[in-house]
Design an enzyme around this catalytic site. Structure first.
Site, mmCIF file in Angstrom:
data_model
loop_
_atom_site.group_PDB
_atom_site.id
_atom_site.type_symbol
_atom_site.label_atom_id
_atom_site.label_comp_id
_atom_site.label_asym_id
_atom_site.label_seq_id
_atom_site.Cartn_x
_atom_site.Cartn_y
_atom_site.Cartn_z
ATOM 1 N N LYS A 97 -15.617 3.535 -13.500
ATOM 2 C CA LYS A 97 -15.668 4.790 -12.514
ATOM 3 C C LYS A 97 -16.582 5.835 -13.083
ATOM 4 C CE LYS A 97 -10.804 4.624 -10.589
ATOM 5 N NZ LYS A 97 -11.021 3.565 -10.618
ATOM 6 N N ASP A 131 -16.650 1.412 -8.989
ATOM 7 C CA ASP A 131 -15.697 1.794 -8.256
ATOM 8 C C ASP A 131 -15.967 2.941 -7.440
ATOM 9 O OD1 ASP A 131 -14.033 -0.060 -9.108
ATOM 10 O OD2 ASP A 131 -12.618 1.184 -10.130
ATOM 11 N N MET A 132 -15.641 3.002 -6.182
ATOM 12 C CA MET A 132 -15.837 4.153 -5.447
ATOM 13 C C MET A 132 -14.772 5.052 -5.390
ATOM 14 S SD MET A 132 -18.476 5.336 -3.941
ATOM 15 C CE MET A 132 -19.409 4.000 -3.373
ATOM 16 N N GLN A 160 -15.860 2.268 1.272
ATOM 17 C CA GLN A 160 -14.801 2.369 1.850
ATOM 18 C C GLN A 160 -14.600 2.440 3.273
ATOM 19 O OE1 GLN A 160 -14.995 6.024 -0.214
ATOM 20 N NE2 GLN A 160 -13.581 5.518 -1.965
ATOM 21 N N ARG A 181 -17.948 -4.720 -2.647
ATOM 22 C CA ARG A 181 -16.353 -4.918 -2.558
ATOM 23 C C ARG A 181 -16.023 -3.998 -1.196
ATOM 24 N NH1 ARG A 181 -13.345 -2.160 -7.093
ATOM 25 N NH2 ARG A 181 -13.507 -3.965 -8.088
ATOM 26 N N LYS A 184 -10.330 -0.093 2.027
ATOM 27 C CA LYS A 184 -10.289 0.830 3.111
ATOM 28 C C LYS A 184 -10.397 2.251 2.710
ATOM 29 C CE LYS A 184 -6.588 -1.562 5.590
ATOM 30 N NZ LYS A 184 -5.094 -1.507 5.812
ATOM 31 N N GLY A 185 -10.153 2.521 1.375
ATOM 32 C CA GLY A 185 -10.393 3.921 0.752
ATOM 33 C C GLY A 185 -9.173 4.247 0.332
ATOM 34 N N HIS A 224 -4.749 -6.207 0.996
ATOM 35 C CA HIS A 224 -3.584 -6.958 0.871
ATOM 36 C C HIS A 224 -3.199 -6.837 2.314
ATOM 37 C CE1 HIS A 224 -3.853 -4.195 -2.652
ATOM 38 N NE2 HIS A 224 -3.732 -5.425 -3.295
ATOM 39 N N ARG A 285 -2.135 7.120 -6.586
ATOM 40 C CA ARG A 285 -2.820 6.465 -5.385
ATOM 41 C C ARG A 285 -2.014 5.106 -4.953
ATOM 42 N NH1 ARG A 285 -7.098 8.138 -8.430
ATOM 43 N NH2 ARG A 285 -7.741 6.005 -9.349
ATOM 44 N N ARG A 286 -1.491 4.494 -5.945
ATOM 45 C CA ARG A 286 -0.773 3.435 -5.390
ATOM 46 C C ARG A 286 0.574 3.759 -4.559
ATOM 47 N NH1 ARG A 286 -4.862 1.973 -7.152
ATOM 48 N NH2 ARG A 286 -5.479 2.469 -5.048
HETATM 49 P P1 FDA Z 1 -2.634 -1.671 3.378
HETATM 50 O O1 FDA Z 1 -2.382 -0.157 2.719
HETATM 51 O O2 FDA Z 1 -2.312 -1.274 4.940
HETATM 52 O O3 FDA Z 1 -1.561 -2.610 2.780
HETATM 53 C C1 FDA Z 1 -1.212 -3.923 3.431
HETATM 54 C C2 FDA Z 1 0.266 -4.208 2.709
HETATM 55 O O4 FDA Z 1 0.053 -4.512 1.560
HETATM 56 C C3 FDA Z 1 1.271 -3.327 3.053
HETATM 57 O O5 FDA Z 1 2.010 -3.434 4.153
HETATM 58 C C4 FDA Z 1 1.922 -3.434 1.736
HETATM 59 O O6 FDA Z 1 2.870 -4.776 1.928
HETATM 60 C C5 FDA Z 1 1.120 -3.989 0.538
HETATM 61 N N1 FDA Z 1 0.630 -2.866 -0.292
HETATM 62 C C6 FDA Z 1 -0.538 -2.260 -0.075
HETATM 63 N N2 FDA Z 1 -0.568 -1.226 -1.199
HETATM 64 C C7 FDA Z 1 0.420 -1.390 -1.873
HETATM 65 C C8 FDA Z 1 0.862 -0.766 -2.783
HETATM 66 N N3 FDA Z 1 0.443 0.196 -3.328
HETATM 67 N N4 FDA Z 1 2.328 -0.930 -3.326
HETATM 68 C C9 FDA Z 1 3.009 -1.889 -2.764
HETATM 69 N N5 FDA Z 1 2.437 -2.608 -1.550
HETATM 70 C C10 FDA Z 1 1.132 -2.397 -1.056
HETATM 71 N N6 FDA Z 1 -10.092 2.165 -3.084
HETATM 72 C C11 FDA Z 1 -10.984 2.756 -3.413
HETATM 73 O O7 FDA Z 1 -11.160 4.156 -2.643
HETATM 74 N N7 FDA Z 1 -12.042 2.871 -4.261
HETATM 75 C C12 FDA Z 1 -12.029 1.471 -4.820
HETATM 76 O O8 FDA Z 1 -13.115 1.416 -5.789
HETATM 77 C C13 FDA Z 1 -11.116 0.603 -4.639
HETATM 78 N N8 FDA Z 1 -11.101 -0.541 -5.375
HETATM 79 C C14 FDA Z 1 -10.184 -1.593 -4.882
HETATM 80 C C15 FDA Z 1 -10.081 -2.831 -5.662
HETATM 81 C C16 FDA Z 1 -9.502 -3.820 -5.060
HETATM 82 C C17 FDA Z 1 -9.201 -4.960 -5.831
HETATM 83 C C18 FDA Z 1 -8.340 -3.365 -3.851
HETATM 84 C C19 FDA Z 1 -7.496 -4.348 -3.369
HETATM 85 C C20 FDA Z 1 -8.106 -2.114 -3.408
HETATM 86 C C21 FDA Z 1 -9.067 -1.052 -4.073
HETATM 87 N N9 FDA Z 1 -9.038 0.063 -3.516
HETATM 88 C C22 FDA Z 1 -10.211 1.071 -3.676
HETATM 89 C C23 FDA Z 1 -7.928 0.522 -2.741
HETATM 90 C C24 FDA Z 1 -7.965 0.613 -1.189
HETATM 91 O O9 FDA Z 1 -8.868 1.491 -1.009
HETATM 92 C C25 FDA Z 1 -6.598 0.652 -0.575
HETATM 93 O O10 FDA Z 1 -6.184 1.909 -0.620
HETATM 94 C C26 FDA Z 1 -5.379 -0.226 -0.860
HETATM 95 O O11 FDA Z 1 -6.120 -1.633 -1.214
HETATM 96 C C27 FDA Z 1 -4.499 -0.203 -0.035
HETATM 97 O O12 FDA Z 1 -4.959 -0.828 1.244
HETATM 98 P P2 FDA Z 1 -4.917 -2.329 2.099
HETATM 99 O O13 FDA Z 1 -6.269 -2.767 2.612
HETATM 100 O O14 FDA Z 1 -4.384 -3.203 0.981
HETATM 101 O O15 FDA Z 1 -3.937 -2.207 3.270
#
Ligand code: FDA
Length: 303
Positions: A97, A131-132, A160, A181, A184-185, A224, A285-286
């Site tokens: 970052k 990372d963003m 994002q 990569r 969503k953000g 995910h 954030r998680r």
């Molecule tokens: P969504 O949030 O809709 O999740 C889909 C399903 O996955 C949920 O219904 C749940 O079952 C499961 N899930 C998702 N998140 C969970 C959690 N925290 N705990 C438990 N279950 C969960 N963002 C950013 O702004 N800058 C970045 O550089 C990155 N880098 C990055 C790397 C990688 C490898 C990933 C996978 C994600 C990122 N992100 C990120 C985070 C991204 O922006 C986003 O916030 C998360 O991936 C959650 O969004 P989903 O697309 O997974 O969908």
């Protein structure tokens, strides 16, 4: 939505950090989302993930540093990490970052730090993903990545889908052949810069994924969300890509069954694996992504 906004707001309020650190909330949070606090724990987890068939990208946790020496310490850790990964022959790159490398202190300093990490990473044939972060850093991040790419080809970044400007930014990165990569953000943003509802973010993700898979270098689809994973697989098939032309990326500890399923279907899957002491912002954030995680932790607060 309100809870998500509140958690994202709290992710930037460092006064809560001490509370989490002292409470056994902390150790539960770490176990769930983070390899551990030390490099050794990160290497052990990487070894295990590699053995299961996953590729890894390692994030040495830290962000928003306000002193040049903290940024220098991050560079030192990343360089040591690259050497250890190479020595142990592990299949892993780095995620960094810019706010950890000192961009808030001085963008020129962060650029120098980034080049240093890239230089060592190139020496050991490792890829560095920038990372963003929040949208106040999007422009400077893209600028520094474009500049660094002129000297180092082992760099990529993140787009994002919730940001309104991402279409243009992605086109520019794709034209320059910089690996992206797509996510969503994860940061709290205002309506003038970002879509505020899930459907718009989803549609934007699909549009961007199409461009990335059709024209991008080493496309990485990081989600995910099963609908988006299915969409990306279909697009990849339509564009004639095979499994080694792109990869799915997921966060350590999230949807492990889905991670294994994708592997068993022959996809490349990379796990984003954080480690280090500074896990508060990442952890919050998680929580914001899935407030149900909060109830799980609250239930254990009394134990
Ligand atoms: P969504 O949030 O809709 O999740 C889909 C399903 O996955 C949920 O219904 C749940 O079952 C499961 N899930 C998702 N998140 C969970 C959690 N925290 N705990 C438990 N279950 C969960 N963002 C950013 O702004 N800058 C970045 O550089 C990155 N880098 C990055 C790397 C990688 C490898 C990933 C996978 C994600 C990122 N992100 C990120 C985070 C991204 O922006 C986003 O916030 C998360 O991936 C959650 O969004 P989903 O697309 O997974 O969908």
């Amino acid at each position: 939505m309100l809870l998500r906004r509140m958690l994202l707001f709290l992710s930037r309020q460092r006064f809560l950090e001490e509370f989490f650190r002292k409470n056994h909330f902390g150790s539960r949070a770490k176990k769930r989302f983070v390899a551990g606090e030390t490099r050794l724990e990160a290497l052990n987890t990487t070894y295990r993930l590699n053995r299961e068939g996953f590729k890894v990208t390692l994030d040495y946790l830290g962000e928003e540093v306000s002193a040049a020496q903290d940024a220098a310490a991050a560079v030192e850790e990343y360089t040591a990490l690259v050497r250890d990964l190479a020595r142990e022959n592990l299949d892993a790159g780095l995620s960094v970052k810019l706010s950890h490398l000192g961009v808030r202190v001085d963008p020129d300093l962060a650029f120098e730090n980034l080049l240093q990490v890239l230089n060592t990473a190139r020496e050991y044939d490792r890829f560095v993903r920038v990372d963003m972060e929040g949208s106040d850093l999007t422009e400077i991040t893209l600028d520094l990545v474009h500049r660094a790419h002129a000297q180092y080809k082992n760099i990529g970044t993140v787009i994002q889908s919730h940001l309104r400007s991402s279409g243009e930014d992605l086109d520019h990165l794709v034209r320059e052949g910089i690996p992206v990569r797509l996510v969503k953000g994860a940061y709290l943003e205002n309506a003038n810069v970002a879509f505020q509802n899930r459907e718009d973010t989803l549609l934007s993700f699909m549009r961007l994924a199409e461009t990335l898979l059709k024209e991008g270098q080493q496309p990485a689809i990081a989600t995910h969300d099963e609908k988006l994973i299915e969409f990306a697989s279909d697009m990849a098939f339509i564009f004639g890509l095979d499994e080694s032309d792109f990869e799915f990326q997921m966060l350590y500890g999230i949807r492990r069954t889905l991670q294994a399923e994708l592997l068993s279907k022959g996809h490349r899957v990379r796990i984003y694996l954080p480690y280090g002491k500074d896990w508060y912002g990442y952890f919050m954030r998680r929580l914001a992504e899935r407030p149900a995680n909060l109830w799980f932790l609250l239930r254990h607060l009394r134990e």
